[in-house]
Structure formats: C-alpha cells, structure tokens
Design a protein around this motif. Structure first.
Motif, PDB file in Angstrom:
ATOM      1  N   GLU A 136      22.334  34.432  54.619  1.00  0.00           N
ATOM      2  CA  GLU A 136      23.124  35.668  54.571  1.00  0.00           C
ATOM      3  C   GLU A 136      22.316  36.809  53.970  1.00  0.00           C
ATOM      4  OE1 GLU A 136      26.953  35.164  52.787  1.00  0.00           O
ATOM      5  OE2 GLU A 136      27.520  33.584  54.197  1.00  0.00           O
ATOM      6  N   LYS A 137      21.533  36.518  52.944  1.00  0.00           N
ATOM      7  CA  LYS A 137      20.686  37.549  52.340  1.00  0.00           C
ATOM      8  C   LYS A 137      19.617  38.017  53.319  1.00  0.00           C
ATOM      9  CE  LYS A 137      21.290  35.786  47.681  1.00  0.00           C
ATOM     10  NZ  LYS A 137      20.672  35.091  46.563  1.00  0.00           N
ATOM     11  N   VAL A 138      19.043  37.097  54.070  1.00  0.00           N
ATOM     12  CA  VAL A 138      18.030  37.444  55.067  1.00  0.00           C
ATOM     13  C   VAL A 138      18.651  38.323  56.152  1.00  0.00           C
ATOM     14  CG1 VAL A 138      16.503  36.509  56.859  1.00  0.00           C
ATOM     15  CG2 VAL A 138      16.631  35.393  54.630  1.00  0.00           C
ATOM     16  N   ALA A 139      19.816  37.932  56.638  1.00  0.00           N
ATOM     17  CA  ALA A 139      20.490  38.712  57.675  1.00  0.00           C
ATOM     18  C   ALA A 139      20.838  40.103  57.160  1.00  0.00           C
ATOM     19  CB  ALA A 139      21.755  37.985  58.138  1.00  0.00           C
ATOM     20  N   GLU A 140      21.308  40.188  55.936  1.00  0.00           N
ATOM     21  CA  GLU A 140      21.681  41.479  55.360  1.00  0.00           C
ATOM     22  C   GLU A 140      20.467  42.403  55.247  1.00  0.00           C
ATOM     23  OE1 GLU A 140      23.363  42.749  51.078  1.00  0.00           O
ATOM     24  OE2 GLU A 140      24.625  41.331  52.186  1.00  0.00           O
ATOM     25  N   LYS A 141      19.341  41.871  54.777  1.00  0.00           N
ATOM     26  CA  LYS A 141      18.127  42.686  54.677  1.00  0.00           C
ATOM     27  C   LYS A 141      17.678  43.178  56.046  1.00  0.00           C
ATOM     28  CE  LYS A 141      16.101  40.797  50.472  1.00  0.00           C
ATOM     29  NZ  LYS A 141      14.950  40.115  49.885  1.00  0.00           N
ATOM     30  N   ALA A 142      17.745  42.302  57.040  1.00  0.00           N
ATOM     31  CA  ALA A 142      17.325  42.678  58.393  1.00  0.00           C
ATOM     32  C   ALA A 142      18.245  43.752  58.974  1.00  0.00           C
ATOM     33  CB  ALA A 142      17.304  41.449  59.299  1.00  0.00           C
ATOM     34  N   ILE A 143      19.535  43.589  58.773  1.00  0.00           N
ATOM     35  CA  ILE A 143      20.491  44.572  59.311  1.00  0.00           C
ATOM     36  C   ILE A 143      20.308  45.919  58.633  1.00  0.00           C
ATOM     37  CG2 ILE A 143      22.932  45.169  59.469  1.00  0.00           C
ATOM     38  CD1 ILE A 143      23.439  42.127  59.872  1.00  0.00           C
ATOM     39  N   TYR A 144      20.141  45.934  57.323  1.00  0.00           N
ATOM     40  CA  TYR A 144      19.930  47.196  56.623  1.00  0.00           C
ATOM     41  C   TYR A 144      18.636  47.872  57.074  1.00  0.00           C
ATOM     42  CZ  TYR A 144      23.866  47.354  53.414  1.00  0.00           C
ATOM     43  OH  TYR A 144      25.121  47.457  52.884  1.00  0.00           O
ATOM     44  N   ALA A 145      17.599  47.106  57.302  1.00  0.00           N
ATOM     45  CA  ALA A 145      16.341  47.686  57.780  1.00  0.00           C
ATOM     46  C   ALA A 145      16.529  48.313  59.161  1.00  0.00           C
ATOM     47  CB  ALA A 145      15.248  46.623  57.816  1.00  0.00           C
TER      48      ALA A 145
ATOM     49  N   ILE B 186      19.448  49.312  60.585  1.00  0.00           N
ATOM     50  CA  ILE B 186      20.408  50.418  60.571  1.00  0.00           C
ATOM     51  C   ILE B 186      19.784  51.655  59.935  1.00  0.00           C
ATOM     52  CG2 ILE B 186      21.629  50.077  58.400  1.00  0.00           C
ATOM     53  CD1 ILE B 186      23.404  50.584  61.689  1.00  0.00           C
ATOM     54  N   LYS B 187      18.844  51.471  59.023  1.00  0.00           N
ATOM     55  CA  LYS B 187      18.143  52.609  58.414  1.00  0.00           C
ATOM     56  C   LYS B 187      17.333  53.353  59.472  1.00  0.00           C
ATOM     57  CE  LYS B 187      14.924  53.885  54.715  1.00  0.00           C
ATOM     58  NZ  LYS B 187      14.550  55.072  55.404  1.00  0.00           N
ATOM     59  N   VAL B 188      16.678  52.620  60.353  1.00  0.00           N
ATOM     60  CA  VAL B 188      15.915  53.241  61.438  1.00  0.00           C
ATOM     61  C   VAL B 188      16.841  54.087  62.306  1.00  0.00           C
ATOM     62  CG1 VAL B 188      14.604  52.755  63.552  1.00  0.00           C
ATOM     63  CG2 VAL B 188      14.130  51.466  61.472  1.00  0.00           C
TER      64      VAL B 188
ATOM     65  N   THR C 205      15.705  54.155  69.729  1.00  0.00           N
ATOM     66  CA  THR C 205      15.460  53.237  68.619  1.00  0.00           C
ATOM     67  C   THR C 205      15.650  51.758  68.938  1.00  0.00           C
ATOM     68  OG1 THR C 205      17.743  53.476  67.822  1.00  0.00           O
ATOM     69  CG2 THR C 205      16.081  54.968  66.893  1.00  0.00           C
ATOM     70  N   ARG C 206      16.170  51.440  70.096  1.00  0.00           N
ATOM     71  CA  ARG C 206      16.518  50.045  70.397  1.00  0.00           C
ATOM     72  C   ARG C 206      15.354  49.081  70.142  1.00  0.00           C
ATOM     73  NH1 ARG C 206      19.382  50.669  74.784  1.00  0.00           N
ATOM     74  NH2 ARG C 206      21.305  50.294  73.687  1.00  0.00           N
ATOM     75  N   LYS C 207      14.207  49.356  70.709  1.00  0.00           N
ATOM     76  CA  LYS C 207      13.065  48.436  70.552  1.00  0.00           C
ATOM     77  C   LYS C 207      12.525  48.451  69.129  1.00  0.00           C
ATOM     78  CE  LYS C 207      11.647  48.455  75.344  1.00  0.00           C
ATOM     79  NZ  LYS C 207      10.666  48.823  76.337  1.00  0.00           N
TER      80      LYS C 207
ATOM     81  N   GLU D 195      14.718  46.300  66.900  1.00  0.00           N
ATOM     82  CA  GLU D 195      14.440  44.882  67.116  1.00  0.00           C
ATOM     83  C   GLU D 195      13.162  44.463  66.404  1.00  0.00           C
ATOM     84  OE1 GLU D 195      14.373  44.115  71.304  1.00  0.00           O
ATOM     85  OE2 GLU D 195      16.471  44.676  71.570  1.00  0.00           O
ATOM     86  N   GLU D 196      12.125  45.291  66.496  1.00  0.00           N
ATOM     87  CA  GLU D 196      10.849  44.968  65.850  1.00  0.00           C
ATOM     88  C   GLU D 196      10.981  44.942  64.332  1.00  0.00           C
ATOM     89  OE1 GLU D 196       8.112  47.878  67.313  1.00  0.00           O
ATOM     90  OE2 GLU D 196       8.150  47.068  69.351  1.00  0.00           O
ATOM     91  N   VAL D 197      11.644  45.944  63.772  1.00  0.00           N
ATOM     92  CA  VAL D 197      11.805  46.020  62.315  1.00  0.00           C
ATOM     93  C   VAL D 197      12.613  44.829  61.807  1.00  0.00           C
ATOM     94  CG1 VAL D 197      12.956  47.328  60.476  1.00  0.00           C
ATOM     95  CG2 VAL D 197      11.536  48.511  62.137  1.00  0.00           C
ATOM     96  N   MET D 198      13.694  44.511  62.493  1.00  0.00           N
ATOM     97  CA  MET D 198      14.518  43.384  62.059  1.00  0.00           C
ATOM     98  C   MET D 198      13.759  42.070  62.176  1.00  0.00           C
ATOM     99  SD  MET D 198      18.256  44.504  63.489  1.00  0.00           S
ATOM    100  CE  MET D 198      19.130  43.114  62.776  1.00  0.00           C
TER     101      MET D 198
END
Length: 143
Positions: free
Chosen positions: A25-34, A36-38, A122-124, A127-130
């Motif tokens: 859950e922590k990993v998913a949260e970090k990825a989503i925040y990264a 959504i920030k983009v 931003t779509r690609k 995906e890359e950042v996450m």
C-alpha cells in the motif's frame, strides 16, 4: 533450445515477499502521488496558457489533488478544482463550472481545452514515473 534454471526460494526470499505484502500500500501510494504530481503540474501550466490577461489567478490556485482513496478495489487520486463552500470565485461562480466552461465551451464562449491536452501530454510520462517509483521501492525491499 530452452534453458531452465533452478530457483530455490530460501527463508530470506520469503521474508522479503512478506515485507512486500505489508508495504504494498505504501509503494502504491508513493507511485500514485508521483504520477498525480506530474499531471497536476502540467495541468497548471496548460491552464495558465489558456487564461486571459484579465484572469485573477483564482482558478489556478483552486486546482488541487484529492487524497488517495480506495474505490472499487483500485487506489485513485484526482486532479480537480475546489468544491464545497470554498469552491467559488469572487463572483460566486463555482471553480468546477469555470473549468468545465473553459474545457468544453458554451454557445457564447469558445472552448479552450486544457484538461484533455494535459492528459494526452502526460500519459506516457506518468506511466514511466510510476514505474520508476515502484522499481525503486522494490529494490529497497529486495535489496
């Protein structure tokens, strides 16, 4: 010819897998925040580009990100405009309505899309950042 190599899952590997299960859950949260920030940063830039010189900047300041929540088994966060009691500009018009009018236009106003443009741009990158965040977190867990 195919090659098969043996893999023995030792106790160390099992510990790492159990740690992954507790930290997912922590990993998913970090990825989503990264990700959504983009999107939020690019949307802010695109919004500023379509605003007129007379704009006060209230709409840009009203742009924000919702907290991450679990909806239907999926973790999500949204970029949007303030709602509720503080979701109105100085003229009493809802920020969400202003954004919709800019995005889609009306019979008297030309559309100035910025949401659709942002999503296409931003779509690609998202995906890359996450993927990078997830890979980095996995390396931390699996060493």
């Amino acid at each position: 010819m195919a090659k098969i190599s043996a893999f023995l899952a030792g106790e160390d590997f099992m510990i790492k897998l159990s740690r992954l299960e507790t930290d997912i859950e922590k990993v998913a949260e970090k990825a989503i925040y990264a990700g959504i920030k983009v999107v939020a940063d690019k949307m802010r830039v695109n919004l500023e580009e379509v605003l007129s010189e007379k704009a006060t900047g209230e709409l840009v300041r009203a742009l924000g990100v919702t907290p991450i929540k679990l909806y239907g088994g999926q973790w999500t966060a949204k970029v949007g405009f303030k709602g509720g009691d503080d979701g109105y500009d100085s003229n009493g018009v809802a920020y969400q309505l202003l954004a919709r009018v800019m995005e889609s236009g009306t019979s008297t106003r030309k559309k100035r899309p910025f949401v659709r443009k942002t999503m296409n741009q931003t779509r690609k990158q998202v995906e890359e950042v996450m993927t990078q965040v997830v890979d980095e977190e996995m390396r931390k867990i699996f060493g």
